[in-house]
Design a protein around this motif. Structure first.
Motif, PDB file in Angstrom:
ATOM      1  N   TRP A   1      -0.515  17.886  34.472  1.00 17.70           N
ATOM      2  CA  TRP A   1       0.933  17.773  34.597  1.00 17.70           C
ATOM      3  C   TRP A   1       1.491  16.281  35.288  1.00 17.70           C
ATOM      4  O   TRP A   1       2.444  15.874  34.550  1.00 17.70           O
TER       5      TRP A   1
ATOM      6  N   VAL B   1       6.240  21.806  42.265  1.00 18.42           N
ATOM      7  CA  VAL B   1       5.070  21.287  43.285  1.00 18.42           C
ATOM      8  C   VAL B   1       5.551  20.784  44.384  1.00 18.42           C
ATOM      9  O   VAL B   1       4.842  20.854  45.080  1.00 18.42           O
TER      10      VAL B   1
ATOM     11  N   ILE C   1       0.266  26.672  43.650  1.00 19.41           N
ATOM     12  CA  ILE C   1       1.036  26.679  42.663  1.00 19.41           C
ATOM     13  C   ILE C   1       0.396  28.187  41.862  1.00 19.41           C
ATOM     14  O   ILE C   1       1.197  28.798  41.329  1.00 19.41           O
TER      15      ILE C   1
ATOM     16  N   ARG D   1       9.498  21.907  37.243  1.00 16.88           N
ATOM     17  CA  ARG D   1       8.443  21.578  37.431  1.00 16.88           C
ATOM     18  C   ARG D   1       8.201  21.060  38.682  1.00 16.88           C
ATOM     19  O   ARG D   1       7.353  21.155  39.654  1.00 16.88           O
TER      20      ARG D   1
ATOM     21  N   ALA E   1      -2.563  22.741  43.980  1.00 16.24           N
ATOM     22  CA  ALA E   1      -2.870  23.437  42.862  1.00 16.24           C
ATOM     23  C   ALA E   1      -2.936  24.789  43.177  1.00 16.24           C
ATOM     24  O   ALA E   1      -2.462  25.935  42.465  1.00 16.24           O
TER      25      ALA E   1
ATOM     26  N   LEU F   1      -3.046  20.555  37.219  1.00 22.14           N
ATOM     27  CA  LEU F   1      -2.026  19.953  38.171  1.00 22.14           C
ATOM     28  C   LEU F   1      -2.378  18.335  37.686  1.00 22.14           C
ATOM     29  O   LEU F   1      -1.242  17.621  37.637  1.00 22.14           O
ATOM     30  N   SER F   2      -3.604  17.931  37.554  1.00 20.19           N
ATOM     31  CA  SER F   2      -3.826  16.497  37.006  1.00 20.19           C
ATOM     32  C   SER F   2      -3.068  16.171  35.739  1.00 20.19           C
ATOM     33  O   SER F   2      -2.453  14.991  35.527  1.00 20.19           O
TER      34      SER F   2
ATOM     35  N   TYR G   1      -5.305  17.599  46.445  1.00 20.39           N
ATOM     36  CA  TYR G   1      -4.558  18.090  45.051  1.00 20.39           C
ATOM     37  C   TYR G   1      -4.681  19.493  45.021  1.00 20.39           C
ATOM     38  O   TYR G   1      -4.239  20.188  44.649  1.00 20.39           O
TER      39      TYR G   1
END
Length: 79
Positions: free
Chosen positions: A53, A66, A43, A62, A40, A50-51, A36
């Motif tokens: 989101w 991702v 991005i 969005r 992130a 990110l978590s 992850y």
């Protein structure tokens, strides 16, 4: 909470609702063997962001952002 078996994500209870965008993103990250934090970073956000989101259904823009980051990170990292 969810369980992952053979690359398939399943809720532990029928009462649990998992956002579809989370499932798609989680499977894409697993497929490319990414972390992850790598997505992130691509991005330009923190892993915590990110978590956050992924806790709810993502807006289409969005989600595309991702998924593009996953593709880019997999090219860079060879996943």
């Amino acid at each position: 909470m969810v369980t992952v078996k053979n690359g398939v994500i399943k809720p532990k209870s029928v009462d649990e609702i998992v956002p579809l965008s989370y499932i798609k993103i989680r499977q894409a990250i697993a497929k490319h063997r990414l972390k992850y934090y790598e997505v992130a970073k691509e991005i330009g956000i923190s892993p915590f962001t990110l978590s956050v989101w992924l806790r709810e259904e993502l807006a289409p823009e969005r989600e595309k952002l991702v998924m593009k980051a996953i593709d880019e990170a997999s090219k860079v990292l060879g996943g």
